[in-house]
Design a protein around this motif. Structure first.
Motif, mmCIF file in Angstrom:
data_model
loop_
_atom_site.group_PDB
_atom_site.id
_atom_site.type_symbol
_atom_site.label_atom_id
_atom_site.label_comp_id
_atom_site.label_asym_id
_atom_site.label_seq_id
_atom_site.Cartn_x
_atom_site.Cartn_y
_atom_site.Cartn_z
ATOM 1 N N ASN A 70 0.922 -1.381 -0.020
ATOM 2 C CA ASN A 70 -0.162 -0.150 -0.015
ATOM 3 C C ASN A 70 0.964 1.198 0.006
ATOM 4 O OD1 ASN A 70 -2.683 -0.798 -0.051
ATOM 5 N ND2 ASN A 70 -2.321 -1.664 2.006
ATOM 6 N N THR A 72 3.794 4.140 -0.884
ATOM 7 C CA THR A 72 4.109 4.939 -2.116
ATOM 8 C C THR A 72 5.386 5.777 -1.971
ATOM 9 O OG1 THR A 72 2.761 6.718 -1.386
ATOM 10 C CG2 THR A 72 1.568 5.233 -2.929
ATOM 11 N N HIS A 109 11.330 2.938 -3.228
ATOM 12 C CA HIS A 109 10.255 2.874 -3.814
ATOM 13 C C HIS A 109 10.141 4.004 -4.925
ATOM 14 C CE1 HIS A 109 5.977 3.014 -4.819
ATOM 15 N NE2 HIS A 109 5.816 2.215 -4.418
ATOM 16 N N SER A 114 1.317 2.938 -5.875
ATOM 17 C CA SER A 114 1.297 1.523 -4.806
ATOM 18 C C SER A 114 1.177 0.416 -5.784
ATOM 19 C CB SER A 114 0.043 1.710 -4.037
ATOM 20 O OG SER A 114 0.094 0.347 -3.047
#
Length: 167
Positions: A70, A72, A109, A114
């Motif tokens: 979930n 980001t 990330h 997501s």
């Protein structure tokens, strides 16, 4: 010179009695996605057993394909360790064999999406004197309690790709 590739999938992972990622399969819109869900706060490990087919020498390249369930943003810290035993040669007790020192990689990330696939890449040089034909145990861990791991959510590992030279 050829490159040998080994592909490790969540369905073939093995686990100790505690501190392991959950195996899960999500039915996506168009196809199923199998994954190992590594916790955001604890160290969890999964294991695979492979044969060092045609291994000659040198480090192994390791690619960890993962996504944030979930989150980001943030960085996920992965560790990989191996243990090798040569059948009919090594006198090591297989049930007490130690893993070589783990090697780590921090993978950030990318962007704000997501469930975006990421590839963490590391070179494994601590190979526990692996030789062609050895039984090799591969441990993949998320070191979620490390200061560098800032991903505030589960990390889903979808595959591990190992490659090495046969010359």
């Amino acid at each position: 010179m050829a490159i040998v590739q080994q592909y490790l999938v969540p369905e073939e992972a093995h686990f100790l009695g505690s501190a392991f990622p959950a195996f899960d399969k999500i039915n996506g819109t168009n196809f199923p996605v199998s994954r190992l869900l590594y916790d955001a706060t604890n160290i969890e490990s999964a294991y695979w057993k492979i044969e060092a087919v045609n291994y000659a020498s040198g480090s192994w390249a390791c690619e960890l394909i993962w996504y944030a369930v979930n989150a980001t943003t943030g960085t996920c810290r992965w560790r990989v360790a191996v243990a090798a035993i040569t059948p009919d040669s090594d006198s090591q007790d297989v049930e007490t064999k130690a893993l070589a020192t783990a090697q780590a990689v921090d993978d950030a990330h990318l962007g704000t999406t997501s469930k975006r696939l990421h590839k963490a890449v590391l070179s494994i040089s601590n190979l526990d004197s692996v030789a062609a034909g050895d039984e090799v145990w591969v441990q993949v861990s998320r070191e979620a309690n490390h200061a560098n791991d800032t991903l505030a959510n589960d990390a889903a590992l979808t595959s591990v790709r190992l490659s090495y030279s046969d010359t």
